[in-house]
Scaffold this active site. Structure first.
Site, PDB file in Angstrom:
ATOM      1  N   HIS A  60       0.692  -0.871   0.100  1.00 32.71           N
ATOM      2  CA  HIS A  60      -0.139  -0.177   0.100  1.00 32.71           C
ATOM      3  C   HIS A  60       0.742   1.335   0.067  1.00 32.71           C
ATOM      4  CE1 HIS A  60      -3.898   2.097   1.371  1.00 32.71           C
ATOM      5  NE2 HIS A  60      -3.821   2.604   0.673  1.00 32.71           N
ATOM      6  N   HIS A  62       2.001   4.700  -2.084  1.00 34.11           N
ATOM      7  CA  HIS A  62       1.324   6.115  -3.221  1.00 34.11           C
ATOM      8  C   HIS A  62       2.479   6.666  -3.965  1.00 34.11           C
ATOM      9  CE1 HIS A  62      -3.022   6.146  -1.946  1.00 34.11           C
ATOM     10  NE2 HIS A  62      -2.621   5.679  -1.109  1.00 34.11           N
ATOM     11  N   LEU A  63       2.953   6.463  -4.744  1.00 37.70           N
ATOM     12  CA  LEU A  63       4.236   6.695  -5.376  1.00 37.70           C
ATOM     13  C   LEU A  63       3.797   7.619  -5.936  1.00 37.70           C
ATOM     14  CD1 LEU A  63       5.308   3.650  -6.667  1.00 37.70           C
ATOM     15  CD2 LEU A  63       6.932   4.749  -4.697  1.00 37.70           C
ATOM     16  N   ASP A 152      -8.760   3.308  -3.911  1.00 38.43           N
ATOM     17  CA  ASP A 152      -8.155   3.471  -2.353  1.00 38.43           C
ATOM     18  C   ASP A 152      -8.117   5.386  -2.326  1.00 38.43           C
ATOM     19  OD1 ASP A 152      -7.129   3.445   0.249  1.00 38.43           O
ATOM     20  OD2 ASP A 152      -5.735   3.983  -0.593  1.00 38.43           O
ATOM     21  N   HIS A 179     -10.829   0.321   0.370  1.00 35.98           N
ATOM     22  CA  HIS A 179     -10.590   1.669   1.207  1.00 35.98           C
ATOM     23  C   HIS A 179     -11.915   1.447   2.509  1.00 35.98           C
ATOM     24  CE1 HIS A 179      -9.636   5.836   1.902  1.00 35.98           C
ATOM     25  NE2 HIS A 179     -10.858   5.845   2.307  1.00 35.98           N
ATOM     26  N   HIS A 232      -6.006  -0.671   5.342  1.00 33.51           N
ATOM     27  CA  HIS A 232      -5.902  -0.225   6.742  1.00 33.51           C
ATOM     28  C   HIS A 232      -6.995  -0.272   7.586  1.00 33.51           C
ATOM     29  CE1 HIS A 232      -7.659   2.825   4.206  1.00 33.51           C
ATOM     30  NE2 HIS A 232      -6.750   3.380   2.922  1.00 33.51           N
ATOM     31  N   ASN A 279      -6.253   8.723   7.629  1.00 34.34           N
ATOM     32  CA  ASN A 279      -7.475   8.545   6.619  1.00 34.34           C
ATOM     33  C   ASN A 279      -6.846   7.236   7.195  1.00 34.34           C
ATOM     34  OD1 ASN A 279      -9.311   7.786   5.468  1.00 34.34           O
ATOM     35  ND2 ASN A 279      -9.603   8.728   3.611  1.00 34.34           N
ATOM     36  N   ASP A 306       0.477   2.291   3.775  1.00 30.39           N
ATOM     37  CA  ASP A 306      -0.183   3.734   3.338  1.00 30.39           C
ATOM     38  C   ASP A 306       0.405   4.631   3.003  1.00 30.39           C
ATOM     39  OD1 ASP A 306      -1.906   4.780   2.744  1.00 30.39           O
ATOM     40  OD2 ASP A 306      -3.276   4.837   4.311  1.00 30.39           O
TER      41      ASP A 306
HETATM   42 ZN   LIG Z   1      -7.131   4.222   1.328  1.00 25.07          ZN
END
Ligand SMILES: [Zn+2]
Length: 430
Positions: A60, A62-63, A152, A179, A232, A279, A306
């Site tokens: 998980h 985020h790039l 997500d 999500h 998450h 979140n 995340d």
């Molecule tokens: Zn998420």
């Protein structure tokens, strides 16, 4: 070139291994594991007092590329991953544009292969633009290498659409990552509804906003037979719902994040530190304890970061306006070692289960094992290394860490991806 990892504690519960041994790597593969090995020529990596585990994966991440390269990109994100001990990450599709077609998946896969420091697996969107209105080109994305689907960022609100997504994902044999957020229940919520929202005077985000969607997606997993992975999870009741579902044989898995494991709503204090805005939000001490119990009894399959990088000017806003999230790739392993391994809550075998085997199994990825013939993706950890989480500690472009200012114990010293160093002596290798 041959590599000899000398005298480390080699831990892989999947092959029943937990002993001091040597590991020989050649041509991207593990050649041999055993006592007192030697190589005629090559490089010896001294691993005394260190732990050698199958390459860790973060499912998980985020790039942010394409579209938000000012926050993070494939190079900086994968450098952060290597620095944190990961040999692979799964890239979330909420980029700009959203990764919702085969060609966008191919862009990510090709750029990551050319410029990434570690492996990058693409996740495709469930719906076009993640708008929840029309199915994305799931078949094309799978053909180009997408390993799972997710909207997500907010989730799929419409239950009929969520069912359709799962029906199709099942046809392609891939998982849907959910999500769990009921947007109508969250409203303008920014902190846990309860003590935190009352004391801080800010809009509350109830646990029910997560739990209703966890219950819905478990019901839809049962209805469709699709593999559903719940991202998450933050509340005790969510963990209980997954525990019940697994007991009934439903194909559901779940992850928890380091920030939900090691921080609670009390971290959001009257100085309104926006790095604590998450979140889902940080919850109560009881919720935290339930997440840890879930790690121990196998209800939780994975620890996932995340990793949510943001630029400093974005987090410098008022609490209610600042974006959600913390970076996580570089602090996850040190936090786990400090708070769970050094305190003997978990053993090293559990770390491998939760950060290597469990997450790969949840998304149906090829397992990575420490055995002769296996791909040489491995992580060497120095459990005694001190980590001072200061702004200059990070390889990530972003500094929005909820753990800034903490002092931790345990860090990856070497990361090997298919026999090639991504991290050596604790430093990223380009
Ligand atoms: Zn998420």
């Amino acid at each position: 070139m041959a590599l000899l990892f000398k005298g480390g504690r080699v831990v892989d519960p999947a092959v029943g291994l937990d002993e001091v041994a040597d590991v020989i790597v050649r041509d991207g593969r593990i050649v041999e594991i055993g006592p007192d090995l030697s190589i005629p020529k090559g490089v010896t990596i001294e691993c005394a007092e260190k732990v050698i585990v199958p390459g860790l994966i973060d499912i998980h991440t985020h790039l942010r590329e394409p579209g938000f390269e000012y926050k993070e990109d494939i190079v900086s994100g994968t450098r952060a991953a290597a620095h944190g001990g990961f040999t692979a990450v799964c890239a979330m599709p909420n980029t700009a544009p959203v990764c919702d077609t085969g060609s966008k998946v191919r862009f990510l896969v090709e750029r990551a292969a050319a410029h990434g420091v570690v492996r990058v697996h693409a996740l495709g969107a469930c719906t076009v633009g993640q708008k929840g209105e029309a199915l994305a080109e799931m078949g094309d994305m799978v053909a180009e290498g997408a390993v799972a689907f997710s909207d997500d960022g907010h989730g799929v609100a419409d239950s009929g659409m969520a069912r359709l997504v799962m029906d199709y994902a099942k046809q392609f044999g891939v998982a849907v990552i959910s999500h769990c957020e009921d947007l109508a229940l969250v409203g303008k919520g920014v902190v846990n509804e309860g003590a935190a929202s009352t004391i801080l005077g800010m809009p509350g985000w109830p646990s029910a906003a997560e739990e209703t969607m966890v219950a819905r997606d478990i019901a839809l997993a049962e209805l469709t037979g699709c593999y559903v992975h719940l991202a998450h999870l933050s509340t005790a009741r969510s963990i209980e719902l997954v525990r019940e579902a697994k007991a009934r044989g439903i194909a559901v898995t779940c992850e928890v994040t380091p920030h939900h494991l090691f921080l609670d709503e009390g971290a959001v204090t009257l100085d309104y530190d926006t790095n604590m805005k998450m979140n889902p939000p940080l919850r109560t001490a009881e919720d935290r304890a339930a997440l840890v119990a879930g790690l121990k009894d196998g209800t939780v399959d994975a620890i996932a970061t995340d990793h949510a990088p943001h630029a400093s000017h974005e987090k410098a806003l008022e609490f209610e306006l600042a974006p959600f999230g913390t970076t996580g790739l570089e602090t996850a392993l040190p936090l786990v070692v400090t708070n769970l391994v050094a305190t003997e809550v978990l053993g090293w075998g559990d770390v491998v289960r939760l950060m290597a085997h469990g997450p790969r199994a949840a998304l149906g990825l090829q397992p990575v094992r420490l055995e002769a013939g296996g791909v040489a993706d491995l992580t060497v950890i120095d459990p005694e290394a001190r980590v001072e989480v200061t702004p200059d500690f990070f390889e990530s472009k972003a500094g929005n860490s909820a753990f800034l200012g903490t002092s931790l114990l345990g860090k990856a010293s070497e990361v090997l991806v298919e026999g090639r160093f991504a991290l050596r002596f604790g430093k990223v290798v380009d």
